[in-house]
Motif scaffolding. Structure first.
Motif, PDB file in Angstrom:
ATOM      1  N   LEU A   1       0.872  -1.174   0.000  1.00 56.23           N
ATOM      2  CA  LEU A   1       0.000   0.000   0.000  1.00 56.23           C
ATOM      3  C   LEU A   1       0.911   1.227   0.000  1.00 56.23           C
ATOM      4  CD1 LEU A   1      -2.869   1.147   0.211  1.00 56.23           C
ATOM      5  CD2 LEU A   1      -2.608   1.109   2.680  1.00 56.23           C
ATOM      6  N   PRO A   2       1.115   1.861  -1.167  1.00 63.53           N
ATOM      7  CA  PRO A   2       2.078   2.959  -1.232  1.00 63.53           C
ATOM      8  C   PRO A   2       1.575   4.204  -0.509  1.00 63.53           C
ATOM      9  CG  PRO A   2       0.972   2.697  -3.332  1.00 63.53           C
ATOM     10  CD  PRO A   2       0.499   1.589  -2.446  1.00 63.53           C
ATOM     11  N   GLN A   3       2.522   5.063  -0.170  1.00 64.86           N
ATOM     12  CA  GLN A   3       2.187   6.320   0.491  1.00 64.86           C
ATOM     13  C   GLN A   3       1.677   7.315  -0.547  1.00 64.86           C
ATOM     14  OE1 GLN A   3       6.139   6.673   2.352  1.00 64.86           O
ATOM     15  NE2 GLN A   3       4.993   6.997   4.246  1.00 64.86           N
ATOM     16  N   LEU A   4       0.600   8.031  -0.219  1.00 63.52           N
ATOM     17  CA  LEU A   4       0.001   9.013  -1.119  1.00 63.52           C
ATOM     18  C   LEU A   4       0.479  10.408  -0.729  1.00 63.52           C
ATOM     19  CD1 LEU A   4      -2.072   9.637  -3.375  1.00 63.52           C
ATOM     20  CD2 LEU A   4      -3.740   9.939  -1.550  1.00 63.52           C
ATOM     21  N   PRO A   5       1.148  11.120  -1.633  1.00 63.89           N
ATOM     22  CA  PRO A   5       1.574  12.478  -1.307  1.00 63.89           C
ATOM     23  C   PRO A   5       0.407  13.457  -1.459  1.00 63.89           C
ATOM     24  CG  PRO A   5       2.380  11.873  -3.472  1.00 63.89           C
ATOM     25  CD  PRO A   5       1.669  10.673  -2.917  1.00 63.89           C
ATOM     26  N   VAL A   6       0.260  14.332  -0.495  1.00 68.29           N
ATOM     27  CA  VAL A   6      -0.773  15.366  -0.528  1.00 68.29           C
ATOM     28  C   VAL A   6      -0.093  16.698  -0.263  1.00 68.29           C
ATOM     29  CG1 VAL A   6      -2.905  16.217   0.519  1.00 68.29           C
ATOM     30  CG2 VAL A   6      -2.528  13.772   0.310  1.00 68.29           C
ATOM     31  N   ARG A   7      -0.357  17.682  -1.129  1.00 64.92           N
ATOM     32  CA  ARG A   7       0.193  19.024  -0.950  1.00 64.92           C
ATOM     33  C   ARG A   7      -0.953  19.958  -0.608  1.00 64.92           C
ATOM     34  NH1 ARG A   7       4.552  20.726  -5.229  1.00 64.92           N
ATOM     35  NH2 ARG A   7       5.685  21.293  -3.392  1.00 64.92           N
ATOM     36  N   GLY A   8      -0.694  20.843   0.258  1.00 68.00           N
ATOM     37  CA  GLY A   8      -1.698  21.813   0.656  1.00 68.00           C
ATOM     38  C   GLY A   8      -1.018  22.938   1.394  1.00 68.00           C
ATOM     39  N   GLY A   9      -1.607  23.342   2.460  1.00 70.87           N
ATOM     40  CA  GLY A   9      -1.017  24.409   3.242  1.00 70.87           C
ATOM     41  C   GLY A   9      -1.712  24.580   4.568  1.00 70.87           C
ATOM     42  N   LEU A  10      -1.067  25.332   5.406  1.00 73.73           N
ATOM     43  CA  LEU A  10      -1.674  25.708   6.678  1.00 73.73           C
ATOM     44  C   LEU A  10      -2.474  26.982   6.447  1.00 73.73           C
ATOM     45  CD1 LEU A  10       1.403  25.172   9.011  1.00 73.73           C
ATOM     46  CD2 LEU A  10      -0.547  23.665   8.704  1.00 73.73           C
ATOM     47  N   PRO A  11      -3.598  27.146   7.115  1.00 73.96           N
ATOM     48  CA  PRO A  11      -4.384  28.365   6.911  1.00 73.96           C
ATOM     49  C   PRO A  11      -3.585  29.610   7.302  1.00 73.96           C
ATOM     50  CG  PRO A  11      -5.602  26.769   8.215  1.00 73.96           C
ATOM     51  CD  PRO A  11      -4.232  26.233   8.039  1.00 73.96           C
ATOM     52  N   GLY A  12      -3.830  30.690   6.594  1.00 70.42           N
ATOM     53  CA  GLY A  12      -3.159  31.954   6.880  1.00 70.42           C
ATOM     54  C   GLY A  12      -4.137  32.965   7.440  1.00 70.42           C
ATOM     55  N   VAL A  13      -3.593  33.959   8.133  1.00 74.38           N
ATOM     56  CA  VAL A  13      -4.436  35.006   8.716  1.00 74.38           C
ATOM     57  C   VAL A  13      -3.689  36.337   8.653  1.00 74.38           C
ATOM     58  CG1 VAL A  13      -3.646  34.696  11.103  1.00 74.38           C
ATOM     59  CG2 VAL A  13      -5.924  35.571  10.680  1.00 74.38           C
ATOM     60  N   ASP A  14      -4.442  37.384   8.480  1.00 76.53           N
ATOM     61  CA  ASP A  14      -3.914  38.749   8.498  1.00 76.53           C
ATOM     62  C   ASP A  14      -4.833  39.539   9.424  1.00 76.53           C
ATOM     63  OD1 ASP A  14      -2.523  41.033   7.995  1.00 76.53           O
ATOM     64  OD2 ASP A  14      -3.385  41.385   6.016  1.00 76.53           O
ATOM     65  N   LEU A  15      -4.325  39.955  10.569  1.00 76.47           N
ATOM     66  CA  LEU A  15      -5.137  40.605  11.600  1.00 76.47           C
ATOM     67  C   LEU A  15      -4.512  41.936  11.976  1.00 76.47           C
ATOM     68  CD1 LEU A  15      -7.390  40.438  13.823  1.00 76.47           C
ATOM     69  CD2 LEU A  15      -5.692  39.332  15.247  1.00 76.47           C
ATOM     70  N   ARG A  16      -5.303  42.988  11.979  1.00 76.09           N
ATOM     71  CA  ARG A  16      -4.892  44.324  12.420  1.00 76.09           C
ATOM     72  C   ARG A  16      -5.848  44.753  13.522  1.00 76.09           C
ATOM     73  NH1 ARG A  16      -0.998  42.956  10.027  1.00 76.09           N
ATOM     74  NH2 ARG A  16      -0.461  43.517   7.937  1.00 76.09           N
ATOM     75  N   GLN A  17      -5.312  44.990  14.707  1.00 76.55           N
ATOM     76  CA  GLN A  17      -6.125  45.295  15.893  1.00 76.55           C
ATOM     77  C   GLN A  17      -5.733  46.647  16.457  1.00 76.55           C
ATOM     78  OE1 GLN A  17      -8.582  43.594  17.652  1.00 76.55           O
ATOM     79  NE2 GLN A  17      -8.632  45.362  18.972  1.00 76.55           N
TER      80      GLN A  17
END
Length: 171
Positions: free
Chosen positions: A81-97
């Motif tokens: 059962l071969p390993q399946l590569p998955v590409r994605g990312g971590l969610p990003g945020v831009d916050l100004r308070q």
């Protein structure tokens, strides 16, 4: 030029233009989807400055798994059962308070910018071997018994998230 010839020529030119236009600009898949958080209406209704928030949600894409490799002396391939590569990312945020001049008169805003980070993963895999050896010509082509083998290929996660924190006037 006859009207029939003009129509035929126009159809050919239109078909060529459509074919060239379709191949000239291929569609590119987005790696992250921007997610704005509209707070302008609440800011106007409350009469005060509210934080500015925007985010990015990554779009995961699956890659092609590795091909199972056959090894001499085994009945099953090395990676059953071969390993399946998955590409994605971590969610990003831009916050100004806005902050109430905590650090002095020149510092009235704080900001965090954490863009979506690239994430590469490999799903867990499985490597098995049957409890029989390969056919043995010395034993009339019959396989001999042996202990079964099983192995789990560990998942892999690679990423390098970054974030910027800043304070200043009117970020």
């Amino acid at each position: 030029m006859k009207p029939t010839t003009r129509r035929t020529l126009a159809a050919v030119v239109t078909g060529v233009a459509a074919a060239v236009g379709a191949t000239a600009t291929p569609a590119v898949a987005a790696r992250a989807i921007p997610v704005p958080v509209p707070l302008d209406g609440a800011e106007t209704a409350l009469g005060m400055e509210l934080p500015e928030v925007a985010g990015e949600l990554p779009v995961p894409t699956a890659g092609a798994p590795e091909v199972p490799r056959y090894v001499e002396g085994r009945l099953l391939p090395e990676r059953t059962l071969p390993q399946l590569p998955v590409r994605g990312g971590l969610p990003g945020v831009d916050l100004r308070q806005p902050v109430p001049h905590v650090l002095g008169d020149d510092f009235d805003h704080a900001g965090v910018d954490a863009p979506a980070a690239e994430l590469r993963t490999l799903a867990p895999g499985l490597s098995l071997d049957a409890p029989l050896t390969a056919p043995n010509p010395d034993a009339l082509g019959l396989p001999a018994p042996k202990l079964p083998e099983a192995g789990v290929l560990a998942p892999v996660v690679r990423t390098a998230p970054v974030a910027d924190l800043g304070v200043g006037p009117g970020l």
